[in-house]
Design a protein around this motif. Structure first.
Motif, PDB file in Angstrom:
ATOM      1  N   PRO A 265      43.976  20.775  83.784  1.00  0.00           N
ATOM      2  CA  PRO A 265      45.388  21.161  83.970  1.00  0.00           C
ATOM      3  C   PRO A 265      46.150  21.289  82.656  1.00  0.00           C
ATOM      4  CG  PRO A 265      44.766  19.531  85.613  1.00  0.00           C
ATOM      5  CD  PRO A 265      43.629  19.624  84.644  1.00  0.00           C
ATOM      6  N   SER A 266      45.949  20.335  81.737  1.00  0.00           N
ATOM      7  CA  SER A 266      46.654  20.430  80.459  1.00  0.00           C
ATOM      8  C   SER A 266      46.177  21.629  79.653  1.00  0.00           C
ATOM      9  CB  SER A 266      46.467  19.143  79.654  1.00  0.00           C
ATOM     10  OG  SER A 266      45.094  18.926  79.351  1.00  0.00           O
TER      11      SER A 266
ATOM     12  N   ALA B  96      45.131  24.487  80.976  1.00  0.00           N
ATOM     13  CA  ALA B  96      45.738  25.656  81.605  1.00  0.00           C
ATOM     14  C   ALA B  96      47.192  25.802  81.197  1.00  0.00           C
ATOM     15  CB  ALA B  96      45.619  25.546  83.128  1.00  0.00           C
ATOM     16  N   VAL B  97      47.927  24.689  81.175  1.00  0.00           N
ATOM     17  CA  VAL B  97      49.335  24.731  80.762  1.00  0.00           C
ATOM     18  C   VAL B  97      49.442  25.152  79.307  1.00  0.00           C
ATOM     19  CG1 VAL B  97      51.393  23.319  80.362  1.00  0.00           C
ATOM     20  CG2 VAL B  97      50.100  23.060  82.481  1.00  0.00           C
ATOM     21  N   GLY B  98      48.559  24.641  78.452  1.00  0.00           N
ATOM     22  CA  GLY B  98      48.586  25.030  77.049  1.00  0.00           C
ATOM     23  C   GLY B  98      48.332  26.505  76.851  1.00  0.00           C
ATOM     24  N   PHE B  99      47.410  27.058  77.611  1.00  0.00           N
ATOM     25  CA  PHE B  99      47.127  28.492  77.494  1.00  0.00           C
ATOM     26  C   PHE B  99      48.305  29.319  78.015  1.00  0.00           C
ATOM     27  CE2 PHE B  99      44.676  32.341  79.023  1.00  0.00           C
ATOM     28  CZ  PHE B  99      44.534  32.873  77.756  1.00  0.00           C
ATOM     29  N   LEU B 100      48.923  28.857  79.099  1.00  0.00           N
ATOM     30  CA  LEU B 100      50.097  29.549  79.619  1.00  0.00           C
ATOM     31  C   LEU B 100      51.214  29.573  78.576  1.00  0.00           C
ATOM     32  CD1 LEU B 100      51.665  30.885  81.948  1.00  0.00           C
ATOM     33  CD2 LEU B 100      52.282  28.585  82.719  1.00  0.00           C
ATOM     34  N   ARG B 101      51.394  28.483  77.870  1.00  0.00           N
ATOM     35  CA  ARG B 101      52.421  28.429  76.822  1.00  0.00           C
ATOM     36  C   ARG B 101      52.102  29.393  75.688  1.00  0.00           C
ATOM     37  NH1 ARG B 101      53.154  21.812  76.575  1.00  0.00           N
ATOM     38  NH2 ARG B 101      54.405  21.630  78.504  1.00  0.00           N
ATOM     39  N   ASP B 102      50.815  29.530  75.372  1.00  0.00           N
ATOM     40  CA  ASP B 102      50.428  30.513  74.355  1.00  0.00           C
ATOM     41  C   ASP B 102      50.794  31.919  74.791  1.00  0.00           C
ATOM     42  OD1 ASP B 102      49.437  28.626  72.625  1.00  0.00           O
ATOM     43  OD2 ASP B 102      47.340  28.884  73.214  1.00  0.00           O
ATOM     44  N   LEU B 103      50.596  32.207  76.079  1.00  0.00           N
ATOM     45  CA  LEU B 103      50.847  33.554  76.586  1.00  0.00           C
ATOM     46  C   LEU B 103      52.336  33.865  76.689  1.00  0.00           C
ATOM     47  CD1 LEU B 103      48.177  33.773  79.450  1.00  0.00           C
ATOM     48  CD2 LEU B 103      48.035  34.727  77.150  1.00  0.00           C
ATOM     49  N   THR B 104      53.134  32.857  76.981  1.00  0.00           N
ATOM     50  CA  THR B 104      54.555  33.097  77.236  1.00  0.00           C
ATOM     51  C   THR B 104      55.463  32.641  76.096  1.00  0.00           C
ATOM     52  OG1 THR B 104      54.762  30.960  78.393  1.00  0.00           O
ATOM     53  CG2 THR B 104      54.206  32.907  79.719  1.00  0.00           C
TER      54      THR B 104
ATOM     55  N   ILE C 154      37.694  27.801  83.794  1.00  0.00           N
ATOM     56  CA  ILE C 154      38.570  27.733  84.964  1.00  0.00           C
ATOM     57  C   ILE C 154      40.020  27.578  84.521  1.00  0.00           C
ATOM     58  CG2 ILE C 154      39.178  26.329  86.977  1.00  0.00           C
ATOM     59  CD1 ILE C 154      36.192  25.690  87.277  1.00  0.00           C
ATOM     60  N   ALA C 155      40.249  26.755  83.495  1.00  0.00           N
ATOM     61  CA  ALA C 155      41.612  26.570  82.981  1.00  0.00           C
ATOM     62  C   ALA C 155      42.167  27.864  82.405  1.00  0.00           C
ATOM     63  CB  ALA C 155      41.619  25.468  81.917  1.00  0.00           C
TER      64      ALA C 155
ATOM     65  N   PRO D 265      49.055  33.845  88.005  1.00  0.00           N
ATOM     66  CA  PRO D 265      50.425  33.579  88.452  1.00  0.00           C
ATOM     67  C   PRO D 265      50.712  32.082  88.496  1.00  0.00           C
ATOM     68  CG  PRO D 265      49.051  34.169  90.324  1.00  0.00           C
ATOM     69  CD  PRO D 265      48.218  34.383  89.093  1.00  0.00           C
ATOM     70  N   GLY D 266      51.979  31.743  88.387  1.00  0.00           N
ATOM     71  CA  GLY D 266      52.379  30.339  88.455  1.00  0.00           C
ATOM     72  C   GLY D 266      53.108  29.909  87.201  1.00  0.00           C
ATOM     73  N   ASP D 267      53.704  28.718  87.271  1.00  0.00           N
ATOM     74  CA  ASP D 267      54.416  28.174  86.126  1.00  0.00           C
ATOM     75  C   ASP D 267      53.809  26.828  85.750  1.00  0.00           C
ATOM     76  OD1 ASP D 267      55.294  26.436  88.106  1.00  0.00           O
ATOM     77  OD2 ASP D 267      57.204  27.486  88.364  1.00  0.00           O
ATOM     78  N   GLU D 268      54.421  26.160  84.772  1.00  0.00           N
ATOM     79  CA  GLU D 268      53.866  24.908  84.280  1.00  0.00           C
ATOM     80  C   GLU D 268      53.852  23.809  85.335  1.00  0.00           C
ATOM     81  OE1 GLU D 268      55.506  23.584  80.602  1.00  0.00           O
ATOM     82  OE2 GLU D 268      55.386  25.552  79.647  1.00  0.00           O
ATOM     83  N   GLU D 269      54.756  23.894  86.312  1.00  0.00           N
ATOM     84  CA  GLU D 269      54.806  22.873  87.356  1.00  0.00           C
ATOM     85  C   GLU D 269      53.741  23.094  88.425  1.00  0.00           C
ATOM     86  OE1 GLU D 269      57.540  24.438  86.203  1.00  0.00           O
ATOM     87  OE2 GLU D 269      58.209  22.728  84.993  1.00  0.00           O
ATOM     88  N   SER D 270      53.392  24.336  88.689  1.00  0.00           N
ATOM     89  CA  SER D 270      52.450  24.626  89.774  1.00  0.00           C
ATOM     90  C   SER D 270      50.995  24.597  89.327  1.00  0.00           C
ATOM     91  CB  SER D 270      52.768  26.001  90.386  1.00  0.00           C
ATOM     92  OG  SER D 270      52.578  27.036  89.439  1.00  0.00           O
ATOM     93  N   LEU D 271      50.742  24.716  88.040  1.00  0.00           N
ATOM     94  CA  LEU D 271      49.354  24.757  87.572  1.00  0.00           C
ATOM     95  C   LEU D 271      48.597  23.445  87.774  1.00  0.00           C
ATOM     96  CD1 LEU D 271      49.418  26.872  84.273  1.00  0.00           C
ATOM     97  CD2 LEU D 271      48.836  27.578  86.593  1.00  0.00           C
ATOM     98  N   PRO D 272      49.133  22.295  87.341  1.00  0.00           N
ATOM     99  CA  PRO D 272      48.350  21.052  87.478  1.00  0.00           C
ATOM    100  C   PRO D 272      47.886  20.734  88.895  1.00  0.00           C
ATOM    101  CG  PRO D 272      50.165  20.722  85.959  1.00  0.00           C
ATOM    102  CD  PRO D 272      50.381  22.078  86.575  1.00  0.00           C
TER     103      PRO D 272
END
Length: 254
Positions: A73-74, A76-84, A155-156, A163-170
């Motif tokens: 989960p962390s 995935a959130v880190g990669f999402l932050r890189d993208l956004t 998978i992360a 789709p999703g945000d930092e709250e829904s990923l974990p």
């Protein structure tokens, strides 16, 4: 710079960010250790003194593997932050190969997983866990952990690029990881499960990887569970990585 050099720089960046985040650092190291101690204290007492060592020989590999799943989960959130967070936009105007970011994050995650796995294994050895198959088997033990970690890192990446945000990923990753952890041959013997679900338990990637680690540490079959684990890595991990690459390519298209 070559893609390998750029990827190594991104991997180093991810590891530095991990070590500079005290909450994530403490959680990543403390969670598997506490999980090992609590499970061994509770279930070790249930199985009795004569089987405590045997139970530890199976529990420790399972908990070591959990460092990969419960750390996703962390990642995935880190990669999402890189993208956004503007990093991708900066890459567009720099002589950086976009694929280096993906490879670097995957590599950094695997290195982090192996490092935490080594620490968890050291704690397990304080409780009585031992490697009994020689030095080559020890290397193989952590190589299987790295393969299992690569699957969860992929998978992360897939989840973080979707789709999703930092709250829904974990929750979307922690829930399935918890179910796989519980319904595995490391947590309780396969024979303890209802016969209708035993084939699913045996095919569980946690089960196949646990059996491989048990064989490499305490003795038992190795080739078959390693090949089964590799099939999960190439199948599930490969599909997730492919989807993540295609999503990332659309974001970085110039």
């Amino acid at each position: 710079m070559s893609t390998v050099t750029q990827a190594s720089l991104f991997a180093g960046r991810n590891l530095r960010r991990f070590f500079r985040a005290p909450p994530a650092l403490i959680y990543s190291f403390a969670f598997p250790v506490l999980l090992l101690l609590t499970q061994y204290a509770v279930f070790g007492r249930i199985v009795g003194d004569g089987d405590r060592q045997h139970y530890l020989e199976r529990l420790a590999p399972l908990v070591v593997l959990s460092t990969a799943a419960f750390g996703s989960p962390s990642s995935a959130v880190g990669f999402l932050r890189d993208l956004t967070g503007g990093l991708v936009d900066r890459l567009r105007v720099m002589p950086v190969r976009p694929g280096a970011l993906l490879v670097g994050r995957l590599t950094g995650d695997v290195l982090r997983i192996v490092l935490i796995g080594v620490l968890t294994t050291a704690v397990a050895m304080l409780l009585g866990f031992r490697f009994r198959q020689g030095a080559a088997a020890v290397v193989g033990f952590f190589a299987v952990l790295a393969l299992f970690g690569a699957m969860w890192a992929a998978i992360a990446l897939w989840r973080g690029s979707g789709p999703g945000d930092e709250e829904s990923l974990p929750p979307s990753l922690t829930g399935p990881a918890t179910l796989l952890f519980i319904f595995s041959s490391g947590f309780v013997p396969v024979s303890a499960f209802p016969s209708v679900v035993q084939p699913l338990v045996r095919a569980n990637p946690f089960s196949t990887a646990t059996e491989a680690l048990v064989g490499l540490s305490s003795g038992g079959p190795v080739l078959a569970p390693v090949l089964q684990t590799l099939a999960w890595v190439l199948g599930l991990g490969g599909v997730c990585l492919l989807v993540a690459v295609r999503r990332f390519a659309r974001r970085t298209a110039r």
